[in-house]
Design an enzyme around this catalytic site. Structure first.
Site, mmCIF file in Angstrom:
data_model
loop_
_atom_site.group_PDB
_atom_site.id
_atom_site.type_symbol
_atom_site.label_atom_id
_atom_site.label_comp_id
_atom_site.label_asym_id
_atom_site.label_seq_id
_atom_site.Cartn_x
_atom_site.Cartn_y
_atom_site.Cartn_z
ATOM 1 N N GLU A 1 0.842 -1.197 0.000
ATOM 2 C CA GLU A 1 0.000 0.000 0.000
ATOM 3 C C GLU A 1 0.880 1.251 0.000
ATOM 4 O OE1 GLU A 1 -3.500 1.931 2.856
ATOM 5 O OE2 GLU A 1 -2.120 0.431 3.657
ATOM 6 N N HIS A 2 1.858 1.287 0.908
ATOM 7 C CA HIS A 2 2.786 2.419 1.025
ATOM 8 C C HIS A 2 4.221 1.933 0.857
ATOM 9 C CE1 HIS A 2 -0.624 3.340 3.884
ATOM 10 N NE2 HIS A 2 -0.686 4.389 3.088
#
EC number: 1.1.1.23
Length: 430
Positions: free
Chosen positions: A327-328
């Site tokens: 996601e990050h």
């Protein structure tokens, strides 16, 4: 126990594959419960909504009101510290600027045969935003979901949020006002998603539903997709930090814990070519956990799902990142752009030592609603596109039809569809 991997070890690939394949999303079977709630809302409408709200939130909608009034909204905004209000406004301005630059352009062309064709982009008419309720202030989620909707041109933006004992966090209300939300309803859970998708006597249906929520909210969005558009079905948060030896372990520890504190099933992973940095970062995480207000959640996340990966060279990192599709992704290295050029799968990337992921959560500009669970391999974060649709169009003159029509007739006959063929032939023979 924290997982520590070393790419030099013979069993590394097998261990890394297990890490990639680890399932952290809830396995609790909420499908049946959500199906029953949706069916109840479909059958009994507002009566079902009121009963479920009383049951789960201890709030009587018929006495305490279904929607926030202007008086309640003003009171909430007036109660907010000026520093917080200013921060919300700054964040909204930056998010708006970023998303205005995402707006697609309608286009038109005429080809060599004289056929005019094009694509027209338009916003959906109505969108629904789910905001988790209670005393936790998810004001940043309001901005990240609502601002792009308004930038896209959505005319009716509806927010639903649970109101435990009738309480709505003032910061959430202020964020809704700043984002130009049109309606705020005091309902939550799967029943709120059902109301947005199906409509009730009081609540008009919307075209798209976005926003975070618990397992019941996510399941309701999944089940109602098709009747209404959705942003995504998101899972536990995750971060991968790629760092060289010239980093401050305290900074990296804070970054890793920024995701660990979200949920016990969140995942934080550090990749580095420096064993010394990895060990010092692990020690820093331990120290910070002792003082962290959210230490119970963060510790469980770090101990159960955290990982460190020692590589011989940071050149190995992009391939590992692509398999994780996080996601990050933070690239805390001297030349982040060079590494970024070789990364293909990540929801959002934070370049350099002075770009912590937390900046992206609040005031960076790009959206913080991102694909999780390796879905970054095939999907993207929330944008104005999620609130828009494109319509293609064609315009043939008689001359243009005479040039391309015969080929259409041939193809229609090949597919055994005579009415299709006649539709064109009748015009060619006129």
């Amino acid at each position: 126990m924290l997982l520590k991997l070393d790419s030099r070890k013979a069993d590394f690939q097998a261990d890394f594959t297990r890490l990639v394949d680890e399932r952290r999303e809830s396995e609790g079977d909420v499908s049946r419960d959500v199906s029953a709630i949706i069916a109840d809302v479909k059958k009994r409408g507002d009566v079902a909504i009121a009963e479920l709200t009383q049951k789960f939130d201890r709030h009587d909608l018929n006495k305490g009101g279904w929607q926030l009034t202007q008086e309640e909204i003003k009171k909430a905004c007036d109660s907010l510290p000026s520093e917080l209000m200013d921060a919300l406004k700054l964040a909204a301005t930056r998010i708006r600027y970023c998303h205005e630059n995402q707006l697609p352009e309608s286009s038109e062309m005429t080809d060599a045969a004289g056929v005019r064709m094009g694509v027209r982009w338009q916003a959906v008419e109505a969108a629904g935003l789910y905001v988790p309720g209670g005393r936790a202030a998810y004001c940043s989620s309001v901005l990240m979901n609502a601002v792009p909707a308004k930038v896209a041109g959505v005319k009716r933006l509806v927010m639903v949020t649970p109101t435990p004992d009738g309480f709505v966090n003032p910061a959430v209300i202020a964020a809704a006002v700043i984002s130009e939300v049109d309606e705020i309803w005091k309902i939550g859970g799967a029943q709120a998603v059902a109301a947005l998708a199906l409509g009730t006597e009081k609540i008009k249906p919307v075209d798209v539903v976005v926003g975070p929520g618990n397992a019941w909210v996510a399941e309701a969005k999944r089940q109602l997709y098709g009747q209404v558009g959705i942003d995504m079905v998101a899972g536990p948060s995750e971060i991968v930090v790629v760092a060289d030896k010239d980093n401050d372990p305290e900074w990296l520890a804070a970054d890793l814990l920024s995701q660990a504190e979200h949920d016990p099933t969140s995942q934080s992973i550090l990749i580095s070519d420096s064993e010394d940095l990895i060990e010092k970062t692990i020690e820093a995480v331990g120290r910070r956990l002792e003082k962290l207000e959210t230490q119970k959640v963060a510790r469980e996340s770090w101990d159960k799902h955290g990982a460190t990966i020692l590589v011989q060279s940071l050149d190995e990192a992009p391939a590992l990142v692509d398999r994780l599709a996080p996601e990050h992704l933070e690239l805390a290295v001297a030349d982040p752009d060079a590494l970024f050029a070789n990364v293909h799968h990540s929801g959002s990337v934070f370049l350099g030592r002075y770009t912590p992921e937390a900046i992206g959560d609040y005031v960076g500009g790009p959206n913080h609603v991102l694909p999780t669970g390796r879905r970054a391999r095939f999907s993207s974060g929330l944008s104005v596109i999620d609130f828009m649709k494109r319509t293609t169009y064609l315009n043939c003159s008689q001359e243009a039809l005479s040039k391309i029509g015969p080929a259409a007739v041939t193809l229609a006959k090949a597919e055994g569809l005579p009415a299709h063929a006649e539709s064109v032939i009748s015009r060619l023979n006129k």
